[in-house]
Write an enzyme that holds these catalytic residues in place. Structure first.
Site, mmCIF file in Angstrom:
data_model
loop_
_atom_site.group_PDB
_atom_site.id
_atom_site.type_symbol
_atom_site.label_atom_id
_atom_site.label_comp_id
_atom_site.label_asym_id
_atom_site.label_seq_id
_atom_site.Cartn_x
_atom_site.Cartn_y
_atom_site.Cartn_z
ATOM 1 N N HIS A 158 -11.207 -4.938 8.302
ATOM 2 C CA HIS A 158 -11.797 -4.697 7.069
ATOM 3 C C HIS A 158 -12.857 -3.594 7.042
ATOM 4 C CE1 HIS A 158 -9.768 -8.693 6.058
ATOM 5 N NE2 HIS A 158 -9.863 -8.108 4.910
ATOM 6 N N GLU B 157 0.748 -1.324 0.150
ATOM 7 C CA GLU B 157 -0.141 0.105 -0.077
ATOM 8 C C GLU B 157 0.657 1.369 0.107
ATOM 9 O OE1 GLU B 157 -0.634 -2.550 1.820
ATOM 10 O OE2 GLU B 157 -2.623 -3.269 1.123
#
Ligand SMILES: Cc1ncc(C[n+]2csc(CCOP(=O)(O)OP(=O)(O)O)c2C)c(N)n1
Ligand SMILES: [Mg+2]
Lengths: 317, 326
Positions: B131, B62
């Site tokens: 999440h 990321e």
């Protein structure tokens, strides 16, 4: 530690049957909420590494965690109940399948943030070192996780400080839908250890005896104060990333090829050849394991749900 | 008019902008070939249409994905990168918060960073807190970033097109539940400016300010209250930064009552900002204390009864409105 090959077989079989049940429940019933991630085909890594660990040794796990938990002696009933979201589960339903912590058996963290556990393993290993305890940390993660910055920072620090940690990289050929060649230029992820001045070794992750030997050696290295080892276990994920994955990118021939290298069948054949295992004994092992899995499902099924307001508990002490 | 899910509307916007401007490219984890071979998903089919030079599947990295966007944008490209789930944005956040948001300022206004970070978010899918953590307040807190959170597919299409054409870094947050609900979306090429809120339902008795998935919850609650003779005005912010103060204040001055609704947790949530704005600038017109309906201050629990407890629902909103109507 004395190696009991029958126990290795039992451990792998337990993981296989437990996860087969999870997949079945996830696909065919409403009992399991959300996605289900299993490690079918990779059991030798969890079982082989798990067999070298003492109760005081620590595991830091990732999203593909059931095998790691079971191999460390976690209770299948409590895992199943957690996955069902029940109040009796390891984490009272707060974690579900993805984040099960079982401090009772020193699985201190299961993180689904890819690479998130690797620096934490540096911390747990540091604590063992600091307290002069004779135990090690094993951190399980995938080939994909070794692309995260967290991996690189953690390996450098663990090596610099000679910390007692085993970095167990399960190369199962895929990171999500990407094959290893599509996400990294290195042939062997173990080669990344060179950059941090630690040994990096490649091991057949479907041969549980080799897994065991490699983990034992890394553990001895940890305990003698020489520091961490990166071990790349070459293995394969038979199924998709999760039960929601149609495996459109995974060639059928490749799956079939790896199924022939089934870690359970390999050990079973060896043990039969060595005369250590008979067909009847194997069948008995199967029956016991299947029964234990059914008992876990029954326990989870009959367990109470958490109350909605229980969500407010456990945040601060 | 076509009926599209939010994901499909996002895909239409991406596709049209890629056709319009060859400097637009997309990158992220599994955006070309993903584990879900599902045409409803926002980047499905882009690889086949635009090829691997413009649709870049990345490793699980990321920080590098975000940095890629920062560097490519200052060179004149228009990257649209995806962070799979909002919690993983924390790994990208150094590049976005410390760099994308500040580098133009640090250049004395000489450089620009026309990038978009698309982030999937939201509870309600049983994936647990790693999440499903809504972090829009983090990014809205950072000067230099624009923050968009569409509540309908039609808005998503128009807002994303503007975000891609905007010369500033834009954080575009998509709630996953909206990927399951098809709604009408105009077929033509249109844009919606970043800034103006949209009054999704006019009303007189109370103002509900909300955004993203909670828009649906607010509208359902408003519909039920209408039958009980309570008239609710639903203001959909659509963008948190820039914030449309005028529309909020005008509505509150009219109704005299404010309820702010968001799925993110309460303390430090963006709802507090709306409440503060109204307290500062419309205090005298308030007939009742401001009310916030939000998730409680806990991580998103996995188990369904607890997850449902976490997500604000229609009943919470109805009760909240009744409580301030007295
Ligand atoms: C930080 C972060 N980015 C992305 C994801 C989404 N994701 C979950 S598993 C996965 C692939 C990981 O591959 P690997 O590390 O090889 O483990 P495997 O799934 O193969 O066991 C990805 C990208 C995530 N969970 N966390
Ligand atoms: Mg992998």
């Amino acid at each position: 530690m004395h190696l009991n090959k029958l126990n290795l077989l039992r451990s792998m079989l337990q993981i296989r049957r437990f996860e087969e049940k999870l997949e079945q429940l996830s696909r065919e019933t409403e009992k399991i909420y959300g996605m289900m991630i299993v490690s079918t085909g990779q059991e030798a890594v969890a079982s082989g590494v798990g067999a070298v660990l003492d109760p005081a040794d620590v595991i830091i796990s990732n999203h593909r965690s059931h095998g790691h938990l079971l191999a460390k002696g976690a209770d299948p009933k409590l895992i199943m109940a957690e996955i069902f979201g029940k109040a009796t589960g390891y984490n009272k339903g707060k974690s579900g399948t993805l984040h099960i912590a079982a401090p009772e058996v020193n699985v201190l963290c299961t993180t689904t943030v890819v690479g998130g556990g690797i620096p934490i393993a540096v911390g747990t290993a540091f604590a063992s070192h600091y307290k002069q305890q004779k135990n090690v940390t094993v951190c399980f993660f995938g080939d994909g996780a070794s692309d995260e910055g967290s991996f690189h920072e953690a390996l450098n620090l663990a090596s610099l400080w000679n910390l007692p940690v085993i970095f167990a990289c399960e190369n199962n050929v895929y990171s999500g839908a990407q094959r290893v060649e599509e996400h990294s230029k290195v042939k062997n992820f173990a080669d990344r250890a060179i950059a941090y001045g630690m040994p990096g070794i490649v091991v057949d992750g479907n041969n549980v005896l080799e897994v065991y030997q490699s983990a034992m050696k890394a553990k001895e290295r940890c305990l003698s104060g020489e520091g961490p080892t990166l071990i790349e276990y070459k293995t394969y994920r038979w199924g998709g990333h999760s039960t929601h994955d149609q495996q459109s990118y995974q060639p059928q021939e490749e799956i079939e090829l790896w199924k022939k290298l089934c870690p359970i069948e390999q050990l079973k054949a060896t043990l039969i050849k060595e005369g250590v295992l008979g067909q009847e004994q194997y069948q008995q092992m199967e029956n016991e394991i299947k029964q234990a899995v059914e008992e876990a499902v029954k326990f989870a099924d009959e367990s109470p749900w958490p109350q909605p307001e229980d969500a407010m508990e456990d945040i601060y002490i | 008019m076509q009926n599209l899910t939010l994901g499909e509307a996002v895909k239409q916007a991406l596709r049209e902008e890629m056709l319009r401007d060859e400097n637009v490219f997309v990158a992220g984890e599994g955006i070309g070939v993903g584990i879900h071979n599902n045409p409803k998903l926002p980047t499905h089919g882009l690889l086949e249409e635009f090829g691997p030079e413009r649709v870049k599947d990345t490793p699980v990295s990321e920080a590098a994905i975000a940095g890629l966007a920062v560097g490519a944008s200052v060179m004149g490209l228009r990257p649209v990168v995806e962070i799979m789930f909002n919690p993983f944005f924390t790994i990208a956040s150094d590049q976005i918060i410390n760099h994308a948001a500040k580098l133009r300022y640090l250049s004395g206004g000489k450089s620009k960073f026309p990038l978009v970070v698309r982030i999937k978010t939201g509870a309600g899918i049983g994936a647990g807190c790693q999440h499903s953590h809504n972090l829009e307040a983090w990014v809205a807190h950072c000067p230099g970033l624009k923050v968009v959170m569409p509540g309908t597919p039609a808005d998503a299409k128009g807002l994303l097109k503007t975000a891609i054409r905007d010369d500033n870094p834009v954080i575009f947050i998509e709630d996953m539940i909206l990927n399951f609900i098809p709604m009408p979306v105009p077929e033509e090429d249109y844009t919606i400016p970043l800034g103006p809120a949209d009054i999704k339902k006019p009303g007189d008795d109370v103002t509900v300010v909300t955004w993203s998935k909670m828009l649906g919850t607010a509208l359902n609650a408003a519909g039920k209250l209408e039958q009980q003779g309570i008239s609710v005005e639903v203001v959909d912010l659509r963008t948190l930064a820039p914030l449309d103060e005028d529309t909020i204040l005008k509505s509150v001055r009219k109704t005299g009552r404010l309820l702010v609704l968001h799925e993110a947790t309460r303390t430090g949530g963006f709802g507090g900002e709306i409440a503060a704005l109204v307290a500062e600038k419309a205090f005298n017109q308030l007939k009742a204390p401001v009310k916030r309906i939000t998730a409680p201050d806990i991580p998103v629990p996995y188990s369904k009864p607890m997850e449902q407890f976490y997500i604000p629902n229609e009943d919470n909103v109805i009760n909240g409105i009744k409580s301030i109507l007295g």
